[in-house]
Scaffold this motif. Sequence first.
Motif, PDB file in Angstrom:
ATOM      1  N   LEU A 100       0.847  -1.196   0.000  1.00 56.15           N
ATOM      2  CA  LEU A 100       0.000   0.000   0.000  1.00 56.15           C
ATOM      3  C   LEU A 100       0.876   1.237   0.000  1.00 56.15           C
ATOM      4  CD1 LEU A 100      -1.341   0.869   3.520  1.00 56.15           C
ATOM      5  CD2 LEU A 100       0.099  -1.127   3.163  1.00 56.15           C
ATOM      6  N   GLN A 101       0.325   2.261  -0.630  1.00 57.21           N
ATOM      7  CA  GLN A 101       1.025   3.550  -0.607  1.00 57.21           C
ATOM      8  C   GLN A 101       0.080   4.602  -0.035  1.00 57.21           C
ATOM      9  OE1 GLN A 101       3.146   4.287  -4.328  1.00 57.21           O
ATOM     10  NE2 GLN A 101       3.659   2.136  -4.450  1.00 57.21           N
ATOM     11  N   CYS A 102      -0.839   5.116  -0.848  1.00 59.71           N
ATOM     12  CA  CYS A 102      -1.770   6.113  -0.281  1.00 59.71           C
ATOM     13  C   CYS A 102      -2.793   5.462   0.637  1.00 59.71           C
ATOM     14  CB  CYS A 102      -2.474   6.890  -1.392  1.00 59.71           C
ATOM     15  SG  CYS A 102      -3.838   5.986  -2.168  1.00 59.71           S
ATOM     16  N   GLY A 103      -3.087   4.185   0.405  1.00 59.34           N
ATOM     17  CA  GLY A 103      -4.008   3.455   1.273  1.00 59.34           C
ATOM     18  C   GLY A 103      -5.471   3.579   0.903  1.00 59.34           C
ATOM     19  N   PHE A 104      -5.778   4.336  -0.134  1.00 59.30           N
ATOM     20  CA  PHE A 104      -7.200   4.540  -0.459  1.00 59.30           C
ATOM     21  C   PHE A 104      -7.895   3.234  -0.831  1.00 59.30           C
ATOM     22  CE2 PHE A 104     -10.833   5.771  -3.049  1.00 59.30           C
ATOM     23  CZ  PHE A 104     -11.411   6.727  -2.237  1.00 59.30           C
ATOM     24  N   CYS A 105      -7.205   2.400  -1.565  1.00 57.99           N
ATOM     25  CA  CYS A 105      -7.814   1.139  -2.009  1.00 57.99           C
ATOM     26  C   CYS A 105      -7.752   0.048  -0.941  1.00 57.99           C
ATOM     27  CB  CYS A 105      -7.092   0.616  -3.252  1.00 57.99           C
ATOM     28  SG  CYS A 105      -5.411  -0.007  -2.904  1.00 57.99           S
ATOM     29  N   CYS A 137      -6.181  -0.143  -7.818  1.00 54.81           N
ATOM     30  CA  CYS A 137      -5.136   0.530  -7.043  1.00 54.81           C
ATOM     31  C   CYS A 137      -4.353   1.416  -8.002  1.00 54.81           C
ATOM     32  CB  CYS A 137      -4.208  -0.484  -6.381  1.00 54.81           C
ATOM     33  SG  CYS A 137      -2.846   0.313  -5.504  1.00 54.81           S
ATOM     34  N   ARG A 138      -4.266   2.693  -7.686  1.00 52.49           N
ATOM     35  CA  ARG A 138      -3.569   3.625  -8.561  1.00 52.49           C
ATOM     36  C   ARG A 138      -2.076   3.708  -8.232  1.00 52.49           C
ATOM     37  NH1 ARG A 138      -6.252   7.944 -11.097  1.00 52.49           N
ATOM     38  NH2 ARG A 138      -8.479   7.655 -11.195  1.00 52.49           N
ATOM     39  N   CYS A 139      -1.673   3.112  -7.111  1.00 51.80           N
ATOM     40  CA  CYS A 139      -0.304   3.375  -6.631  1.00 51.80           C
ATOM     41  C   CYS A 139       0.676   2.226  -6.838  1.00 51.80           C
ATOM     42  CB  CYS A 139      -0.329   3.687  -5.140  1.00 51.80           C
ATOM     43  SG  CYS A 139      -1.426   5.032  -4.677  1.00 51.80           S
ATOM     44  N   THR A 140       0.275   0.999  -6.560  1.00 52.19           N
ATOM     45  CA  THR A 140       1.262  -0.058  -6.330  1.00 52.19           C
ATOM     46  C   THR A 140       1.631  -0.877  -7.557  1.00 52.19           C
ATOM     47  OG1 THR A 140      -0.392  -1.738  -5.825  1.00 52.19           O
ATOM     48  CG2 THR A 140       0.350  -0.346  -3.982  1.00 52.19           C
TER      49      THR A 140
HETATM   50  S1  FES Z   1      -2.355   2.263  -2.379  1.00 49.49           S
HETATM   51 FE1  FES Z   1      -3.074   4.087  -3.363  1.00 49.49          FE
HETATM   52  S2  FES Z   1      -4.774   3.376  -4.510  1.00 49.49           S
HETATM   53 FE2  FES Z   1      -3.878   1.566  -3.756  1.00 49.49          FE
END
Ligand code: FES
Length: 162
Positions: A100-105, A137-140
């Motif tokens: 996880l990065q931003c954690g939104f998902c 997930c937009r980040c990982t």
């Molecule tokens: S960790 Fe940012 S959208 Fe999945």
Amino acid sequence: MEHALDITLTVNGTRISRRVQARQHLVDFLREELGLTGSHAGCEHGVCGACTLRVDGEIVRGCLMLAVQANGCRVDTIEGLSDSGELARLQKAFHEKNALQCGFCTPGMLLAAQDLILKGEKSTREEIRQHISGNYCRCTGYEAIVDAIEEVIQTKVTHGQG
Ligand code: FES
Ligand code: FES
């Protein structure tokens, strides 16, 4: 005037009665009325999976279900499943694998992953990818997420842990 209805449901083990607007979605009810903001509202039309909840044991899109449809149901959110310890191994694996990065998902992703783990099968990476394909997930780039879920599944299959 907006139509309102009385509902009673069990949220994270607690029985709750409220009067809700007929068109209020379940994820909005949980976030706005109960302060359970762990379930996120992303696309709000059933695509991203950020609003994933468990209703009567099945994962659902909280943005596609009305609060009134949950009348009489048992609803489990990321808050309840975290507090109970049910997701502890998945959460640890996500942390250790940088899944996880931003954690939104992440809340929705954890519920989708746990849904697969509860099936008790030795899923392949492709099957894991398939199962979480409705959770964006937009980040990982997903690789670390699949790594984390795979680790928990392998541990469970190898050691028979619940
Ligand atoms: S960790 Fe940012 S959208 Fe999945
Ligand atoms: S907010 Fe429900 S699927 Fe995107």
